[in-house]
Enzyme design. Sequence first.
Site, PDB file in Angstrom:
ATOM      1  N   ASP A  33       8.829  -5.437 -36.882  1.00  0.00           N
ATOM      2  CA  ASP A  33       7.672  -4.586 -37.160  1.00  0.00           C
ATOM      3  C   ASP A  33       7.086  -4.103 -35.830  1.00  0.00           C
ATOM      4  OD1 ASP A  33       5.523  -4.381 -39.820  1.00  0.00           O
ATOM      5  OD2 ASP A  33       4.795  -3.834 -37.824  1.00  0.00           O
ATOM      6  N   VAL A 100       3.999   2.392 -46.125  1.00  0.00           N
ATOM      7  CA  VAL A 100       5.257   3.140 -46.030  1.00  0.00           C
ATOM      8  C   VAL A 100       5.964   3.076 -47.390  1.00  0.00           C
ATOM      9  CG1 VAL A 100       7.459   3.360 -44.833  1.00  0.00           C
ATOM     10  CG2 VAL A 100       5.442   2.570 -43.572  1.00  0.00           C
ATOM     11  N   HIS A 104      10.066  -2.559 -48.683  1.00  0.00           N
ATOM     12  CA  HIS A 104      10.369  -3.446 -47.556  1.00  0.00           C
ATOM     13  C   HIS A 104       9.715  -4.795 -47.792  1.00  0.00           C
ATOM     14  CE1 HIS A 104       6.794  -1.035 -46.669  1.00  0.00           C
ATOM     15  NE2 HIS A 104       6.305  -2.086 -46.018  1.00  0.00           N
ATOM     16  N   HIS A 106       8.175  -8.020 -45.769  1.00  0.00           N
ATOM     17  CA  HIS A 106       7.718  -8.533 -44.477  1.00  0.00           C
ATOM     18  C   HIS A 106       8.128  -9.996 -44.405  1.00  0.00           C
ATOM     19  CE1 HIS A 106       4.620  -5.292 -43.536  1.00  0.00           C
ATOM     20  NE2 HIS A 106       4.783  -5.102 -44.826  1.00  0.00           N
TER      21      HIS A 106
HETATM   22  P1  5GP Z   1       3.204  -1.780 -45.498  1.00  0.00           P
HETATM   23  O1  5GP Z   1       1.730  -1.710 -45.306  1.00  0.00           O
HETATM   24  O2  5GP Z   1       3.775  -0.479 -46.034  1.00  0.00           O
HETATM   25  O3  5GP Z   1       3.627  -2.979 -46.294  1.00  0.00           O
HETATM   26  O4  5GP Z   1       3.811  -2.041 -44.075  1.00  0.00           O
HETATM   27  C1  5GP Z   1       4.319  -1.068 -43.241  1.00  0.00           C
HETATM   28  C2  5GP Z   1       4.663  -1.740 -41.937  1.00  0.00           C
HETATM   29  O5  5GP Z   1       5.477  -0.856 -41.197  1.00  0.00           O
HETATM   30  C3  5GP Z   1       3.446  -2.069 -41.071  1.00  0.00           C
HETATM   31  O6  5GP Z   1       3.429  -3.473 -40.812  1.00  0.00           O
HETATM   32  C4  5GP Z   1       3.674  -1.249 -39.792  1.00  0.00           C
HETATM   33  O7  5GP Z   1       3.293  -1.924 -38.631  1.00  0.00           O
HETATM   34  C5  5GP Z   1       5.163  -0.983 -39.835  1.00  0.00           C
HETATM   35  N1  5GP Z   1       5.582   0.268 -39.209  1.00  0.00           N
HETATM   36  C6  5GP Z   1       5.012   1.492 -39.384  1.00  0.00           C
HETATM   37  N2  5GP Z   1       5.674   2.412 -38.671  1.00  0.00           N
HETATM   38  C7  5GP Z   1       6.687   1.760 -38.034  1.00  0.00           C
HETATM   39  C8  5GP Z   1       7.723   2.195 -37.155  1.00  0.00           C
HETATM   40  O8  5GP Z   1       7.855   3.359 -36.797  1.00  0.00           O
HETATM   41  N3  5GP Z   1       8.584   1.236 -36.714  1.00  0.00           N
HETATM   42  C9  5GP Z   1       8.477  -0.072 -37.082  1.00  0.00           C
HETATM   43  N4  5GP Z   1       9.383  -0.926 -36.584  1.00  0.00           N
HETATM   44  N5  5GP Z   1       7.507  -0.509 -37.921  1.00  0.00           N
HETATM   45  C10 5GP Z   1       6.625   0.400 -38.393  1.00  0.00           C
END
Ligand code: 5GP
Length: 119
Positions: A33, A100, A104, A106
């Site tokens: 992340d 996103v 996914h 975590h």
């Molecule tokens: P969500 O809130 O959708 O569960 O988590 C999205 C995760 O994607 C967040 O923890 C954020 O830090 C990570 N993230 C967002 N953009 C990028 C990126 O461009 N590269 C990587 N490696 N992680 C990302």
Amino acid sequence: MSYDSNNIFAKILRGEIPCKKVYEDSHVLAFHDIAQKAPVHILVLPKGAYTDMDDFTKRAGADEIAALFRALVQIARDNKLDQSGYRVISNCGINGGQEVPHLHLHLLGGKTLGRMISA
Ligand code: 5GP
């Protein structure tokens, strides 16, 4: 929610944006992340175009579903989390806080993670 092929993880999967890859097979990609919330914070995602758990379990094949969870556990072992323990989170939709819109998981570990949800 229909799948947005311009989301950031779709771009990473197409190789348009770099990532720090930790694992890849025919169904799964995993990378660090960008905003680590724990000493180990890895995102594990299916390569297929699925928005969230609901979409994935409706449309993915059994091989894709098995591959995602087998990869997750293998990555936990590879990062020495199997003895100390870890947390797996998948934020889904608005109330889940999903940012996103590509499914996914975590994978978090490397320290005591504390409460599951802040009050
Ligand atoms: P969500 O809130 O959708 O569960 O988590 C999205 C995760 O994607 C967040 O923890 C954020 O830090 C990570 N993230 C967002 N953009 C990028 C990126 O461009 N590269 C990587 N490696 N992680 C990302």
